[in-house]
Design a protein around this motif. Sequence first.
Motif, mmCIF file in Angstrom:
data_model
loop_
_atom_site.group_PDB
_atom_site.id
_atom_site.type_symbol
_atom_site.label_atom_id
_atom_site.label_comp_id
_atom_site.label_asym_id
_atom_site.label_seq_id
_atom_site.Cartn_x
_atom_site.Cartn_y
_atom_site.Cartn_z
ATOM 1 N N MET A 1 -33.496 12.256 -14.182
ATOM 2 C CA MET A 1 -34.335 11.964 -15.038
ATOM 3 C C MET A 1 -34.177 10.694 -15.445
ATOM 4 O O MET A 1 -35.192 9.823 -15.557
ATOM 5 C CB MET A 1 -34.396 12.744 -16.181
ATOM 6 C CG MET A 1 -35.576 12.759 -17.197
ATOM 7 S SD MET A 1 -36.969 13.452 -16.391
ATOM 8 C CE MET A 1 -38.472 12.476 -17.037
ATOM 9 N N GLN A 2 -32.837 9.903 -15.341
ATOM 10 C CA GLN A 2 -32.829 8.349 -15.659
ATOM 11 C C GLN A 2 -33.507 7.707 -14.565
ATOM 12 O O GLN A 2 -33.975 6.705 -14.918
ATOM 13 C CB GLN A 2 -31.235 8.441 -15.820
ATOM 14 C CG GLN A 2 -30.878 6.934 -16.379
ATOM 15 C CD GLN A 2 -31.647 6.258 -17.609
ATOM 16 O OE1 GLN A 2 -32.064 7.351 -18.428
ATOM 17 N NE2 GLN A 2 -31.790 5.068 -17.809
ATOM 18 N N LYS A 3 -33.308 8.076 -13.412
ATOM 19 C CA LYS A 3 -33.553 7.591 -12.177
ATOM 20 C C LYS A 3 -35.278 7.565 -12.138
ATOM 21 O O LYS A 3 -35.869 6.338 -12.301
ATOM 22 C CB LYS A 3 -33.221 8.197 -10.971
ATOM 23 C CG LYS A 3 -33.695 7.358 -9.765
ATOM 24 C CD LYS A 3 -32.877 8.285 -8.519
ATOM 25 C CE LYS A 3 -33.265 7.344 -7.303
ATOM 26 N NZ LYS A 3 -33.253 8.290 -5.926
ATOM 27 N N TRP A 4 -35.686 8.560 -12.576
ATOM 28 C CA TRP A 4 -37.341 8.685 -12.773
ATOM 29 C C TRP A 4 -37.731 7.529 -13.741
ATOM 30 O O TRP A 4 -38.798 6.893 -13.426
ATOM 31 C CB TRP A 4 -37.799 10.068 -13.102
ATOM 32 C CG TRP A 4 -39.225 10.225 -13.186
ATOM 33 C CD1 TRP A 4 -40.110 10.636 -12.405
ATOM 34 C CD2 TRP A 4 -40.043 10.088 -14.395
ATOM 35 N NE1 TRP A 4 -41.390 10.562 -12.838
ATOM 36 C CE2 TRP A 4 -41.273 10.212 -14.182
ATOM 37 C CE3 TRP A 4 -39.693 9.581 -15.728
ATOM 38 C CZ2 TRP A 4 -42.356 10.096 -15.123
ATOM 39 C CZ3 TRP A 4 -40.833 9.371 -16.755
ATOM 40 C CH2 TRP A 4 -42.318 9.641 -16.302
ATOM 41 N N ARG A 5 -36.944 7.560 -14.729
ATOM 42 C CA ARG A 5 -37.472 6.773 -15.719
ATOM 43 C C ARG A 5 -37.356 5.219 -15.519
ATOM 44 O O ARG A 5 -38.119 4.294 -16.163
ATOM 45 C CB ARG A 5 -36.293 6.981 -16.842
ATOM 46 C CG ARG A 5 -36.713 6.596 -18.251
ATOM 47 C CD ARG A 5 -35.588 7.136 -19.341
ATOM 48 N NE ARG A 5 -35.889 8.592 -19.757
ATOM 49 C CZ ARG A 5 -34.917 9.398 -19.562
ATOM 50 N NH1 ARG A 5 -33.711 9.193 -19.398
ATOM 51 N NH2 ARG A 5 -34.958 10.531 -20.010
ATOM 52 N N GLU A 6 -36.394 5.033 -14.589
ATOM 53 C CA GLU A 6 -36.111 3.455 -14.233
ATOM 54 C C GLU A 6 -37.099 3.114 -13.181
ATOM 55 O O GLU A 6 -37.342 1.852 -12.743
ATOM 56 C CB GLU A 6 -34.702 3.188 -13.851
ATOM 57 C CG GLU A 6 -34.002 3.605 -15.229
ATOM 58 C CD GLU A 6 -32.532 3.279 -14.839
ATOM 59 O OE1 GLU A 6 -32.180 2.887 -13.673
ATOM 60 O OE2 GLU A 6 -31.596 3.271 -15.749
#
Length: 480
Positions: A45-50
């Motif tokens: 999710m952190q990757k998606w957010r970035e």
Amino acid sequence: MKKIVFLIILVLNIVFAQSFAQTKRSSIPLQHGAHRLGKRTDAEMQKWREHGLGQFIHWGVYAIAGGHWQGKYYPGAAEWIRSWEEMPKDAYDNLYKEFNPTDFDAKQWAKQAKYMGAKYMIITTKHHDGFCIWPSKYTDYTIKNTPYKKDLLREIVDAYDKEGIDVYLYFSIIDWHEKGYRSAIPETAEEKVAYEEFKQFTRNQLIELLTDYPTAKGLWFDGTWDKAWIEQVQFADDLEKEMRAMRPGLIIGSRFRADENGKRHFDSNGDLMGDYEQGWERDLPNSIADVNGNDWDCVMTIPENQWGYHSEWRGYVKTSFDLIDMLVRSVSMDGNFVLNFGPDGKGNIRPEETKLAKEIGDWMKINSEAIYGCSYVNLKKQGWGYFTRKDNKIYLTVFNRPINNMLNLEIAKGGVKPVKAYFLSDKKGVDIVNAGRNKQNSSLYNLVIPADFISGQPFVIVLEISQSDDDKDTYQQAIT
Ligand code: FHN
């Protein structure tokens, strides 16, 4: 001693306020509401957010019609042409027999998306018409039975994977082609059976997609507003759990299912259902308050409301400045911006879209540092543009250059302290003028754009910051 008592009261206040918020948000007991409060914190999710910027692709047999039938112009969104009274359903349902996108080059699409700066893409595996761009074994209405025959989805997934662009699978629950599909709750026993079969069919297709395209990072649902589907609370919740168990880390937005009171996106307690808010379609929040601390994406069309290929765009067509503005604005409010493309029936991305992708890409080549991995900055919004932030850098993306060349900045007392400023493009320094304090005791600064600086583009100034050391008042405010 006084200090300790004060601290205890402060801590108790915070605890009380938090538990109150928690109680309030979860006051209605729900079995099928949100299963998590607050943002996901895992790496996927952190990757998606970035990501910041994504690409959406709407592609299916509607691209053959291209918004026209027998010389008549369809005024709606091209991918909806089957629902038009002028469009004979039989004719539409046989269009797939002509679907032969011989110009399609998945690698070329992926390269273009990469150049534009997209970090993820969403592809319509099946839109409302029910046509599948993968060879689903649960229906004959697929790419396998077209003259093209090959698995389009596989080609797309492979090509985008190769470019390092994450793939998300768009899936419409509405399926005008599948016989058991109903928009309203079936009345007769026979219809009920058919709808049960349709639900099973839907589940089978989703499990098939997750099994056969294991690199896809998530599902982007659509067509979930029908009354019939909204009522499938237990089924949809179970299916979501099944898919998540199958693929840990899978990302699913807020459009998949409703809670037991028929609430979509947000459950009856106002909590987000799914991993991010998926309601910002052709629309952007006005301020950070509108996003309620949730992750979100905005999916945007280039013309007013065309997703699939329409050969004749009418009305206003957004420019790359409009789109870059929306991109930066999204990131400045912790969202991702996803730009839609609608390739034609032969597999070509239209020249207008190619031009925009190039212009956005040119801008991103210089300025993407202000986008990727960046988030909201708690500074008063200014008219010249948007703030984004990563670590100790605040990015000021300037769309409206002030006539006096001064970029105002207002930092609340105790906030960050500017250290230095420079243009992102060439690292040339920008003067920071201390402009005193305002009545609220915020520190005011002006960043001075050199008069001889010329840019035909929105530009970015980087402001490096440190934690504030300015707690002491330097100036006595007048008492009024
Ligand atoms: O009806 C669809 C529309 O055709 C398009 O796919 C968009 C994309 O978000 N979704 C639906 C409308 O919300």
